[in-house]
Write a protein that holds these residues in place. Structure first.
Motif, mmCIF file in Angstrom:
data_model
loop_
_atom_site.group_PDB
_atom_site.id
_atom_site.type_symbol
_atom_site.label_atom_id
_atom_site.label_comp_id
_atom_site.label_asym_id
_atom_site.label_seq_id
_atom_site.Cartn_x
_atom_site.Cartn_y
_atom_site.Cartn_z
ATOM 1 N N ILE A 313 13.363 -14.555 -2.136
ATOM 2 C CA ILE A 313 12.582 -13.551 -1.392
ATOM 3 C C ILE A 313 11.100 -13.660 -1.753
ATOM 4 C CG2 ILE A 313 12.118 -11.065 -1.247
ATOM 5 C CD1 ILE A 313 15.121 -10.601 -1.391
ATOM 6 N N TYR A 314 10.815 -13.729 -3.047
ATOM 7 C CA TYR A 314 9.419 -13.761 -3.480
ATOM 8 C C TYR A 314 8.725 -15.024 -2.961
ATOM 9 C CZ TYR A 314 10.428 -9.821 -6.657
ATOM 10 O OH TYR A 314 10.773 -8.602 -7.175
ATOM 11 N N THR A 315 9.497 -16.125 -2.879
ATOM 12 C CA THR A 315 8.913 -17.376 -2.367
ATOM 13 C C THR A 315 8.572 -17.240 -0.883
ATOM 14 O OG1 THR A 315 10.187 -18.603 -3.996
ATOM 15 C CG2 THR A 315 9.339 -19.872 -2.146
ATOM 16 N N PHE A 333 3.847 -0.173 -4.133
ATOM 17 C CA PHE A 333 5.137 0.077 -4.800
ATOM 18 C C PHE A 333 5.386 -1.077 -5.773
ATOM 19 C CE2 PHE A 333 5.294 1.638 -0.486
ATOM 20 C CZ PHE A 333 5.663 2.952 -0.639
ATOM 21 N N SER A 334 4.427 -1.309 -6.649
ATOM 22 C CA SER A 334 4.418 -2.558 -7.412
ATOM 23 C C SER A 334 5.197 -2.502 -8.713
ATOM 24 C CB SER A 334 2.976 -2.979 -7.677
ATOM 25 O OG SER A 334 2.252 -1.884 -8.193
ATOM 26 N N GLY A 335 5.699 -1.332 -9.139
ATOM 27 C CA GLY A 335 6.506 -1.244 -10.353
ATOM 28 C C GLY A 335 5.766 -1.806 -11.558
ATOM 29 N N VAL A 336 6.471 -2.567 -12.389
ATOM 30 C CA VAL A 336 5.830 -3.145 -13.574
ATOM 31 C C VAL A 336 5.080 -4.436 -13.229
ATOM 32 C CG1 VAL A 336 7.513 -2.123 -15.158
ATOM 33 C CG2 VAL A 336 7.877 -4.451 -14.296
ATOM 34 N N GLY A 337 5.121 -4.818 -11.953
ATOM 35 C CA GLY A 337 4.241 -5.892 -11.506
ATOM 36 C C GLY A 337 4.839 -7.285 -11.471
ATOM 37 N N VAL A 338 6.157 -7.408 -11.456
ATOM 38 C CA VAL A 338 6.747 -8.757 -11.430
ATOM 39 C C VAL A 338 6.346 -9.468 -10.137
ATOM 40 C CG1 VAL A 338 8.861 -10.111 -11.516
ATOM 41 C CG2 VAL A 338 8.696 -7.999 -12.840
ATOM 42 N N LEU A 339 6.602 -8.808 -9.006
ATOM 43 C CA LEU A 339 6.270 -9.422 -7.717
ATOM 44 C C LEU A 339 4.757 -9.638 -7.614
ATOM 45 C CD1 LEU A 339 6.941 -10.293 -4.818
ATOM 46 C CD2 LEU A 339 6.933 -7.889 -4.161
ATOM 47 N N THR A 340 3.965 -8.653 -8.055
ATOM 48 C CA THR A 340 2.496 -8.784 -7.947
ATOM 49 C C THR A 340 2.020 -10.045 -8.637
ATOM 50 O OG1 THR A 340 2.513 -6.411 -8.429
ATOM 51 C CG2 THR A 340 0.356 -7.458 -8.203
ATOM 52 N N VAL A 353 -0.424 -1.165 -6.342
ATOM 53 C CA VAL A 353 -0.440 0.300 -6.311
ATOM 54 C C VAL A 353 0.925 0.832 -6.744
ATOM 55 C CG1 VAL A 353 -0.897 2.338 -4.898
ATOM 56 C CG2 VAL A 353 -2.023 0.162 -4.351
ATOM 57 N N GLU A 354 0.927 1.666 -7.772
ATOM 58 C CA GLU A 354 2.190 2.184 -8.326
ATOM 59 C C GLU A 354 1.956 3.617 -8.810
ATOM 60 O OE1 GLU A 354 5.528 1.357 -8.815
ATOM 61 O OE2 GLU A 354 5.585 3.232 -9.922
ATOM 62 N N ILE A 355 2.980 4.463 -8.612
ATOM 63 C CA ILE A 355 2.809 5.893 -8.883
ATOM 64 C C ILE A 355 3.230 6.306 -10.296
ATOM 65 C CG2 ILE A 355 5.067 6.752 -8.077
ATOM 66 C CD1 ILE A 355 3.432 8.813 -6.384
ATOM 67 N N VAL A 356 3.997 5.442 -11.002
ATOM 68 C CA VAL A 356 4.505 5.830 -12.324
ATOM 69 C C VAL A 356 3.581 5.284 -13.425
ATOM 70 C CG1 VAL A 356 6.424 5.559 -13.954
ATOM 71 C CG2 VAL A 356 6.885 5.962 -11.540
ATOM 72 N N PRO A 357 2.981 6.186 -14.259
ATOM 73 C CA PRO A 357 1.988 5.738 -15.245
ATOM 74 C C PRO A 357 2.521 4.665 -16.205
ATOM 75 C CG PRO A 357 1.954 8.127 -15.058
ATOM 76 C CD PRO A 357 3.106 7.651 -14.231
ATOM 77 N N PRO A 404 9.346 -0.697 -1.181
ATOM 78 C CA PRO A 404 9.602 0.702 -1.567
ATOM 79 C C PRO A 404 11.030 0.920 -2.072
ATOM 80 C CG PRO A 404 9.754 0.487 0.805
ATOM 81 C CD PRO A 404 9.386 -0.877 0.282
ATOM 82 N N PRO A 405 11.292 2.087 -2.696
ATOM 83 C CA PRO A 405 12.672 2.434 -3.040
ATOM 84 C C PRO A 405 13.496 2.692 -1.770
ATOM 85 C CG PRO A 405 11.083 4.051 -3.931
ATOM 86 C CD PRO A 405 10.319 3.104 -3.074
ATOM 87 N N ARG A 406 14.773 3.038 -1.940
ATOM 88 C CA ARG A 406 15.707 3.167 -0.806
ATOM 89 C C ARG A 406 15.201 4.099 0.304
ATOM 90 N NH1 ARG A 406 20.372 0.782 -1.732
ATOM 91 N NH2 ARG A 406 21.224 1.515 0.221
#
Ligand SMILES: C[S@@+](CC[C@H](N)C(=O)[O-])C[C@H]1O[C@@H](n2cnc3c(N)ncnc32)[C@H](O)[C@@H]1O
Length: 473
Positions: A313-315, A333-340, A353-357, A404-406
Motif C-alpha cells: 500500500i505504501y509503495t 492522520f499521521s500517527g507516529v509517522g511510519v507512513l509519513t 498532521v496528528e491529534i494525539v500529543p 483515518p481511523p474506521r
C-alpha cells in the motif's frame, strides 16, 4: 401493522409488499428453511426466502443449505447453516479447529481466490450503494503473500477461573472467550506466548477478569512481534499485585528479543488498553526498518497488522506522489509517522498532521532517526490545520494523503479538503462504508482515478482500500 404495509408500498409494488408482510408473519425463530445464497453481504451471504431477506454466514454464493432462523426483524431474518445441501467448488475445508465458533474469521471456508472476490465485491457494493459512485470500477483485491501467520499483533482476552484460565478470541457474537491453543493468523510466536502466559497465570493462581462482576486481575494479553522482537503487555484490572519478572525470564528463554509491560485498565467497559502503561523489563520499543524507513514502535503505537500488505500500500501511494509532481505533501492522520517517513523526500516539503500529543512526540523522534529535514510534524485537528496549510502554500502543487481511523473523515474534513488547493489525494481506508460516504462528498471536487482493495486481513471480512483522486479541471 397495516401502517407498515402501506409504508413499504410507497417504495415497491403493493402486491410484493403484502407478500413480504405475510411471509414475515410466517417466518419464525427456530424455523428450518431452504436457503440459496444469492449474493454476498458485508460479512455473510444474502438470499430471499418466501419474500424475506435472510442473512447467513459461512456459505459461498450459489450454495444451497438448510438454515435455522435465529432472529427475525421486519422483512429481514438471520440464520445459521444446519447442513450445506449443495457445495460450491469455491468452498474449502477451514484449517482452524475453532472456525465458526471463534468470532475472528468469517471467510476461511472459501478458497483464497473467492475471499479476494468477496472483498472486491464488498468495496464495489459500498461505493455504489452508499457513495452512489456508479461510474467507479473497483480493481481486483491485491492478495496477501501470506494467508495464515500474517498478523504482527494480537489482543487476546483472558477469562475462566483461578487455575483454569482461558485465553483466546471471543465466541462469535458474544463476550465468551474461546480457549485457544493457537490463532492461525498470528502464527508460532503467538502460540508460544499464549502457552507461556496461560501457564504463568495458572501456576501463580492469578485470577482472570470477570466481565460480569468486574472482578479478577488480568483482562487481556496484547502483543506485537516484528522482525524477531516481541513486545508483550499484560492488561491488569487495577495495579498488578504480582511479580512479573518471573514471566519476563520465561519469555526471555523463548524469544531472542522481548520487552514486557503492564497496562492498568480498571474501566468498566470494553476498551482494551487503559491510559497507563509501565515498562517491566527488556525492550522498550521495537526498532526496525521497512521500505528504507527506520521506526520505533511502543506498545500502544498504531502499526498496520500485515507487514507485506502495508508495504504494498505504501509503495502504491509513494508512486502516486512521484507521478503527481508534488511540491508540498500533507499526510493527515499521521500517527507516529511510519507512513509519513516512507513518503517524505528531500524533493518536497512534507507536513504531517496528528491529534494525539504522544504520537507527535514519537513522530518527531522518527523524523530525527530518518534524517528528514523537510518534514514538519504538526499537533492538531486536521479540520483546523488543513485550511491553514493550504493558505500558506498557495500556488504550489499540493498532494494530500489521508489514513483515518474506521469512522473515516466526516463532513467537516471532507469540506476542508474540497475547499483546499490539493491537486491529488490518496485515501487509505480500513472501512469501505465510511470511505464510500466520504467519497460521495469529495467527488464534488475530485475524480476517482482508481480504487484498489488490499487484503490486509485474510480469512476475515475486513478489507483495506486505497483510492487515488485528482482535482477536477
Ligand atoms: C489509522 S491511524 C494512522 C496511522 C499512520 N498513517 C501511520 O502510518 O502510522 C489514524 C490516526 O488518526 C489520528 N486522528 C484521528 N482524528 C484526527 C483528527 N481529527 N486530526 C488529526 N489526526 C486524527 C489518530 O490519533 C490516529 O493516530
Amino acid at each position: 401493522m397495516q401502517i407498515s404495509v402501506r409504508q413499504t408500498a410507497e417504495n415497491e409494488n403493493f402486491d410484493v409488499a403484502v407478500l413480504r408482510y405475510k411471509c414475515r408473519k410466517i417466518m419464525k425463530v427456530n424455523d428450518i428453511v431452504d436457503f440459496v445464497a444469492g449474493d454476498y453481504g458485508n460479512a455473510e451471504t444474502v438470499g430471499v426466502v418466501g419474500g424475506v431477506t435472510v442473512f447467513v454466514p459461512f456459505l459461498c454464493v450459489g450454495e444451497r443449505a438448510k438454515v435455522k432462523i435465529n432472529h427475525v426483524k421486519g422483512n429481514v431474518a438471520y440464520g445459521d447453516v444446519v447442513t450445506v445441501v449443495e457445495r460450491s467448488p469455491k468452498r474449502e475445508e477451514p484449517r482452524c479447529p475453532y472456525y465458526g465458533v471463534c468470532g475472528g474469521c468469517s471467510l476461511m471456508h472459501m478458497k483464497y481466490a473467492e475471499q479476494l472476490s468477496f472483498k472486491q465485491r464488498k468495496v464495489q457494493r459500498n461505493l455504489t450503494k452508499i457513495g452512489k459512485l456508479d461510474g467507479v470500477a473497483v480493481g481486483r483485491c491485491v492478495p496477501s503473500p501470506h494467508v495464515f501467520a500474517y498478523r504482527n499483533k494480537l489482543s487476546l482476552p483472558v477469562s475462566g477461573t483461578v487455575g483454569n484460565v482461558k485465553i483466546g478470541m471471543y465466541k462469535r457474537g458474544t463476550h465468551e472467550v474461546v480457549d485457544m491453543n493457537n490463532c492461525l493468523l498470528g502464527g508460532l510466536w503467538s502460540k508460544k506466548l499464549v502457552e507461556l502466559f496461560r501457564d504463568y497465570l495458572n501456576q501463580n493462581e492469578i485470577a482472570p477478569y470477570d466481565e460480569k462482576t468486574f472482578g479478577g486481575e488480568v483482562r487481556h494479553i496484547v502483543a506485537r512481534y516484528i522482525d524477531g522482537q516481541l513486545l508483550a503487555v499484560v492488561v491488569s484490572n487495577g495495579e498488578f499485585a504480582h511479580d512479573l519478572t518471573e514471566f519476563y525470564d520465561t519469555l526471555s528463554k523463548n524469544f531472542d528479543k522481548v520487552g514486557l509491560f503492564v497496562n492498568i485498565n480498571s474501566g468498566k467497559n470494553n476498551v482494551i488498553l487503559g491510559k497507563i502503561t509501565r515498562h517491566i523489563a527488556g525492550l522498550r520499543y521495537i526498532e526496525s526498518t521497512h521500505l528504507g524507513t527506520t521506526f520505533r514502535l511502543r506498545p500502544d503505537s498504531f502499526f498496520q497488522v500485515n507487514n507485506e500488505v502495508k508495504n504494498a500500500i505504501y509503495t502504491q501511494v509513494r508512486q502516486m506522489i512521484d507521478v503527481a509532481d508534488t511540491e508540498v505533501l500533507v499526510d493527515c492522520f499521521s500517527g507516529v509517522g511510519v507512513l509519513t517517513n516512507v513518503l517524505c523526500s528531500d524533493a518536497y516539503d512534507t507536513y504531517a498532521v496528528e491529534i494525539v500529543p504522544s504520537a507527535v512526540k514519537d513522530a518527531d523522534e522518527m523524523a530525527a532517526l530518518n534524517h528528514s529535514p523537510r518534514l514538519t510534524n504538526i499537533l492538531g485537528d486536521a479540520n483546523e490545520v488543513l485550511p491553514r496549510l493550504t493558505a500558506q502554500n498557495a500556488g504550489k502543487r499540493m498532494t494530500l494523503v489521508v489514513d483515518p481511523p474506521r469512522k473515516g473523515l466526516g463532513e467537516g474534513i471532507c469540506n476542508s479538503i474540497c475547499k483546499a488547493n490539493f491537486n491529488n489525494v490518496a485515501y487509505i481506508s480500513c472501512d469501505s462504508a465510511t470511505l464510500a460516504r466520504d467519497l460521495s462528498m469529495l467527488t464534488s471536487r475530485f475524480e476517482v482515478l482508481s480504487a484498489t482493495p488490499y487484503d490486509m486481513f485474510p480469512n476475515t471480512d475486513q478489507v483495506e482500500t486505497v483510492v487515488l483522486l485528482a482535482r477536477r479541471a
